[in-house]
Design a protein around this motif. Structure first.
Motif, PDB file in Angstrom:
ATOM      1  N   ARG A 346       0.869  -1.307   0.131  1.00  0.00           N
ATOM      2  CA  ARG A 346      -0.037  -0.188   0.143  1.00  0.00           C
ATOM      3  C   ARG A 346       0.745   1.078   0.034  1.00  0.00           C
ATOM      4  O   ARG A 346       0.697   2.167  -0.616  1.00  0.00           O
ATOM      5  CB  ARG A 346      -1.004  -0.157   1.255  1.00  0.00           C
ATOM      6  N   LEU A 347       1.883   1.208   0.936  1.00  0.00           N
ATOM      7  CA  LEU A 347       2.982   2.403   0.657  1.00  0.00           C
ATOM      8  C   LEU A 347       4.032   2.299  -0.041  1.00  0.00           C
ATOM      9  O   LEU A 347       4.768   3.337  -0.037  1.00  0.00           O
ATOM     10  CB  LEU A 347       3.363   2.401   2.247  1.00  0.00           C
ATOM     11  N   HIS A 348       4.187   1.271  -0.813  1.00  0.00           N
ATOM     12  CA  HIS A 348       5.350   1.123  -1.785  1.00  0.00           C
ATOM     13  C   HIS A 348       6.797   1.381  -0.942  1.00  0.00           C
ATOM     14  O   HIS A 348       7.448   2.178  -1.413  1.00  0.00           O
ATOM     15  CB  HIS A 348       5.430   2.007  -2.924  1.00  0.00           C
ATOM     16  N   ALA A 349       6.488   0.934   0.359  1.00  0.00           N
ATOM     17  CA  ALA A 349       7.646   1.023   1.280  1.00  0.00           C
ATOM     18  C   ALA A 349       8.549  -0.027   1.467  1.00  0.00           C
ATOM     19  O   ALA A 349       7.966  -1.601   1.382  1.00  0.00           O
ATOM     20  CB  ALA A 349       6.982   1.305   2.636  1.00  0.00           C
ATOM     21  N   PRO A 350       9.851  -0.165   1.595  1.00  0.00           N
ATOM     22  CA  PRO A 350      10.618  -1.462   1.638  1.00  0.00           C
ATOM     23  C   PRO A 350      10.608  -1.938   2.946  1.00  0.00           C
ATOM     24  O   PRO A 350      10.045  -1.269   3.725  1.00  0.00           O
ATOM     25  CB  PRO A 350      12.167  -0.605   1.398  1.00  0.00           C
ATOM     26  N   VAL A 351      10.739  -3.344   2.905  1.00  0.00           N
ATOM     27  CA  VAL A 351      10.475  -3.957   4.111  1.00  0.00           C
ATOM     28  C   VAL A 351      11.897  -4.400   4.407  1.00  0.00           C
ATOM     29  O   VAL A 351      12.724  -5.324   3.915  1.00  0.00           O
ATOM     30  CB  VAL A 351       9.646  -5.192   4.202  1.00  0.00           C
ATOM     31  N   LEU A 352      12.379  -4.053   5.866  1.00  0.00           N
ATOM     32  CA  LEU A 352      13.820  -4.367   6.245  1.00  0.00           C
ATOM     33  C   LEU A 352      13.490  -5.584   7.576  1.00  0.00           C
ATOM     34  O   LEU A 352      12.461  -5.122   8.140  1.00  0.00           O
ATOM     35  CB  LEU A 352      14.553  -3.177   6.924  1.00  0.00           C
ATOM     36  N   THR A 353      14.372  -6.301   7.582  1.00  0.00           N
ATOM     37  CA  THR A 353      14.158  -7.328   8.769  1.00  0.00           C
ATOM     38  C   THR A 353      15.230  -7.581   9.540  1.00  0.00           C
ATOM     39  O   THR A 353      16.531  -7.161   9.392  1.00  0.00           O
ATOM     40  CB  THR A 353      13.861  -8.716   8.200  1.00  0.00           C
ATOM     41  N   THR A 354      14.971  -7.750  10.858  1.00  0.00           N
ATOM     42  CA  THR A 354      16.058  -8.028  11.868  1.00  0.00           C
ATOM     43  C   THR A 354      16.540  -9.568  11.367  1.00  0.00           C
ATOM     44  O   THR A 354      16.016 -10.025  10.528  1.00  0.00           O
ATOM     45  CB  THR A 354      15.474  -7.942  13.334  1.00  0.00           C
ATOM     46  N   PHE A 355      17.826  -9.826  11.972  1.00  0.00           N
ATOM     47  CA  PHE A 355      18.355 -11.157  11.581  1.00  0.00           C
ATOM     48  C   PHE A 355      17.438 -12.274  11.699  1.00  0.00           C
ATOM     49  O   PHE A 355      17.208 -13.275  11.245  1.00  0.00           O
ATOM     50  CB  PHE A 355      19.744 -11.481  12.323  1.00  0.00           C
ATOM     51  N   LYS A 356      16.613 -12.315  13.167  1.00  0.00           N
ATOM     52  CA  LYS A 356      15.783 -13.356  13.599  1.00  0.00           C
ATOM     53  C   LYS A 356      14.780 -13.205  12.823  1.00  0.00           C
ATOM     54  O   LYS A 356      13.923 -14.307  12.626  1.00  0.00           O
ATOM     55  CB  LYS A 356      15.407 -12.925  14.952  1.00  0.00           C
ATOM     56  N   ALA A 357      14.295 -12.214  11.839  1.00  0.00           N
ATOM     57  CA  ALA A 357      13.140 -12.396  11.172  1.00  0.00           C
ATOM     58  C   ALA A 357      13.635 -12.469   9.750  1.00  0.00           C
ATOM     59  O   ALA A 357      12.540 -12.049   8.840  1.00  0.00           O
ATOM     60  CB  ALA A 357      12.364 -11.023  11.304  1.00  0.00           C
ATOM     61  N   LYS A 358      14.725 -12.890   9.701  1.00  0.00           N
ATOM     62  CA  LYS A 358      15.014 -12.951   8.010  1.00  0.00           C
ATOM     63  C   LYS A 358      14.071 -13.877   7.366  1.00  0.00           C
ATOM     64  O   LYS A 358      13.686 -14.837   7.616  1.00  0.00           O
ATOM     65  CB  LYS A 358      16.442 -13.528   7.825  1.00  0.00           C
ATOM     66  N   GLY A 359      13.830 -13.465   5.952  1.00  0.00           N
ATOM     67  CA  GLY A 359      12.848 -14.387   5.101  1.00  0.00           C
ATOM     68  C   GLY A 359      11.301 -13.897   5.433  1.00  0.00           C
ATOM     69  O   GLY A 359      10.646 -14.529   4.886  1.00  0.00           O
ATOM     70  N   LEU A 360      11.051 -13.120   6.618  1.00  0.00           N
ATOM     71  CA  LEU A 360       9.449 -12.919   6.779  1.00  0.00           C
ATOM     72  C   LEU A 360       8.972 -12.399   5.670  1.00  0.00           C
ATOM     73  O   LEU A 360       7.784 -12.508   5.127  1.00  0.00           O
ATOM     74  CB  LEU A 360       9.383 -11.995   8.111  1.00  0.00           C
ATOM     75  N   VAL A 361       9.615 -11.329   5.136  1.00  0.00           N
ATOM     76  CA  VAL A 361       9.159 -10.985   3.695  1.00  0.00           C
ATOM     77  C   VAL A 361      10.412 -11.186   2.470  1.00  0.00           C
ATOM     78  O   VAL A 361      11.685 -11.055   3.114  1.00  0.00           O
ATOM     79  CB  VAL A 361       9.051  -9.426   3.618  1.00  0.00           C
TER      80      VAL A 361
END
Length: 653
Positions: A346-361
């Protein structure tokens, strides 16, 4: 009508059972012999054979391990004497050992044993049945002398198909496996040990669970109550030992409400997202009990808590006003993948993850930007630096992640203590990630930020070109980390779970591996070396239908290398990528960075591929980049546990 002989009915039935010829003792000898699954002490004196219960009446010493001296059988523990044929004691205690009939026939020796006594339902059964009813169906541990009653209840439950027990080689591995299981599923598994050292060995893995908020049930056997606190063998105050690591530590007494204590332990672990500890004195485990298991009905609620309207409105206005918002997701956003993706799109916004959340997007998504922080990509850090608002969902703000505190921040979390944990935030919304993010998406309908997809694509192109250059580097001293993870990115099954250890290889995995959505299990806040391989066992126990990949260095795997035998024993098909540099490479790097000389970080390793073969697994070895593709193909096509050892150049990280 025939009369019933009631007296005959009261006599226990018995049967003759053969003794293995190699177990029959010679003249003047005694041996412990297993007959029909029961242990007896078989003796020979002159031409006569004797068969005794293999248990001294005093403290249960194994008479079959004693010796016959001057015609008397002497207990090996405390020297009490018994007649080797009659079991009578010539001493002053007036006790005797039970005797069984024994015959020496033409075809061998036979012992007549009574029918096994039907096992009564015990306190241990009540505990196990309650744990199962509350969803604890996986147990990792080691059976030993102070937990035998509980172990037997586990055995009966396993025979009924209610749970699975995985016997590990070190209790620390059991705790790591249980912690990983909880991180992956959000549900508790149990780890299980004896009193004293078995229980203290659990602590490191349990601290991993505590710091990463993973639900775990820890179960300790304990010395008998009558010697507890008197300095007996393996006598430790386990509730005191576990006081810091566990939300609750409870000793189960003979008069306790046993089912309720097991039920409340699971509730504490689930609701508190941490460790609940039960201590089971030896004799309490075997007490008879007809108490029912405690039902889970009405004991739990989900966490789908919606946001405060005022807080949501404030957060939504910040998002609407932003031109270049980015979304940062942590492990707490697991389960909200669809909602996070919808907000990002919706926001055309990048998704950055923490290392523990790698792969969530996935990194393959047009807005996926990879990991932020010390283990991260320059894609993520560039996008954060260019942003004017950070929407942080379920992240802990670890210093390793490096979320910029000087940026405007909207924080979403379901725990009050996590809000503003290290630095003040601009706005916060308390509630479940999936619920809050869905409502935030609906509330930002007027937002018109910059479409950052072209920026994401450009930064990935720059980074992939650099990764290709690094993958091609070759100093003739092994394979570069970039090459290893380029190959793993190509071959990693899309439905795999990746368990990573601690060390240089972990930083490289976060930086170079391009996830298609595969979750990564790691020792986050504790950062404990040795986590990787036991965690893979826990991941397999959580879902045996998914491929499980362990990525470790030689230092971490060396701590729990014997667990490869556990994988072989239970047929756990872990695909293990081992980056070998014959050193504690991360520590060497830190010594140099701090202007210290490299000192005592080198390792003497076996040939890891050959070691895997000795354990009964498949071993594969790679020494150059051009061997990687074929080796990865073999690794993932080979049934059962397999280990791919890659000789890595420690300088090419």
């Amino acid at each position: 009508m025939t009369a019933v002989d009631e007296t005959a009915q009261d006599v226990p039935t018995s049967e003759w059972h053969p003794v293995n010829a190699v177990d029959v003792p010679g003249e003047g000898r005694v041996r412990s012999v297993t007959v029909d699954g029961r242990s007896i002490a078989l003796t020979r004196c002159g031409s006569a054979l004797g068969a005794l219960e293999n248990r001294c009446p005093h403290q249960g010493g194994p008479l079959g391990e004693g010796s016959i001296e001057k015609g008397l059988l002497r207990c090996p523990w405390h020297g009490y004497d018994y007649d080797p044929l009659t079991g009578e004691s010539p001493g002053t205690f007036g006790d005797a050992v039970s005797v069984y009939d024994v015959e020496e026939r033409e075809d061998g020796v036979y012992v007549r044993l009574p029918e096994p006594v039907t096992v009564e339902r015990t306190v241990a059964d009540v505990l196990v049945e309650t744990l199962v009813a509350h969803g604890v169906t996986r147990v990792f541990g080691m059976v030993g002398h102070s937990n035998l009653g509980f172990a037997d209840a586990l055995r009966r439950a396993e025979e009924r198909g209610e749970l699975a027990f995985i016997g590990i080689r070190h209790e620390g591995a059991a705790a790591f496996a249980a912690s990983a299981y909880g991180k992956l599923t959000g549900r508790p598994a149990a780890c299980f040990a004896i009193a004293g050292p078995g229980s203290t060995n659990l602590l490191t893995g349990l601290y991993d669970a505590k710091l990463d908020q993973s639900p775990v049930i820890a179960i300790s056997g304990q010395v008998p109550s009558k010697v507890l606190g008197r300095g007996a063998f393996q006598d430790l105050d386990l509730s005191a030992v576990f006081k810091d690591v566990a939300i609750t530590s409870t000793t189960v007494q003979s008069g306790s409400d046993h089912a309720e204590l097991a039920a409340i332990a699971v509730k504490h672990a689930r609701d508190g997202r941490g460790v609940a500890h039960l201590v089971l004195p030896d004799e309490v485990q075997a007490l008879p009990s007809d108490a029912p298991a405690a039902s889970p009905d009405g004991r739990y609620s989900d966490r789908l808590i919606g946001p405060d309207e005022v807080a949501l409105a404030r957060a939504a206005q910040l998002v609407v006003d932003a031109r270049r918002p980015v979304i940062i997701v942590g492990h707490g956003a697991r389960g909200a993948e669809a909602e996070v993706t919808a907000l990002a799109e919706r926001l055309h916004a990048p998704v950055l993850t923490t290392f523990k959340a790698k792969g969530l997007v996935p990194d393959t998504h047009p807005l996926g930007a990879g990991v932020l922080g010390r283990s991260g990509t320059p894609v993520a850090s560039w996008l954060m630096n260019e942003s004017d608002l950070l929407v942080v969902i379920g992240a802990s703000f670890s210093n390793h992640t490096g979320i910029a505190p000087y940026k405007p921040i909207v924080q979403i979390d379901d725990t009050l203590a996590s809000i503003g944990r290290f630095d003040a935030v601009t706005a916060n919304v308390l509630g479940d990630a999936a619920v809050v993010v869905a409502e935030l998406t609906a509330a930002v309908g007027d937002a018109d930020p910059v479409d950052q997809r072209p920026d994401v694509a450009e930064r990935w192109a720059i980074w992939r070109a650099e990764k290709d250059r690094r993958a091609a580097d070759d100093r003739g001293a092994g394979v570069s980390a970039a090459a290893v993870f380029a190959a793993l990115s190509e071959h990693l099954p899309e439905d795999a779970v990746v368990a990573v250890d601690v060390g240089n290889h972990a930083y490289s995995l976060g930086r170079y591996l391009e996830s298609k959505g595969q979750p990564v299990l790691m020792s986050g806040y504790l950062g404990s070396i040795g986590f990787g391989y036991p965690a893979a066992i826990g991941a397999w126990a959580a879902d045996s239908s998914r491929p499980v990949v362990a990525v470790t260095g030689d230092g971490g795997f060396g701590q729990y290398a014997m667990e490869l035998n556990t994988a072989v024993k239970y047929g756990i098909p872990i695909k293990h990528v081992l980056l070998n540099n014959n050193a504690l490479g991360k520590i060497s790097k830190e010594q140099l960075a701090a202007d210290y000389p490299v000192w005592h970080t080198s390792l003497h390793n076996p040939d890891w591929a050959a070691y895997a073969e000795l354990c009964g697994a498949t071993g594969i070895k790679v020494v150059s980049r051009d061997e990687l593709d074929a080796a990865m193909t073999t690794l993932f096509s080979t049934p059962g546990p397999a280990l791919l050892c890659i000789e890595q150049d420690a300088e090419l990280l």
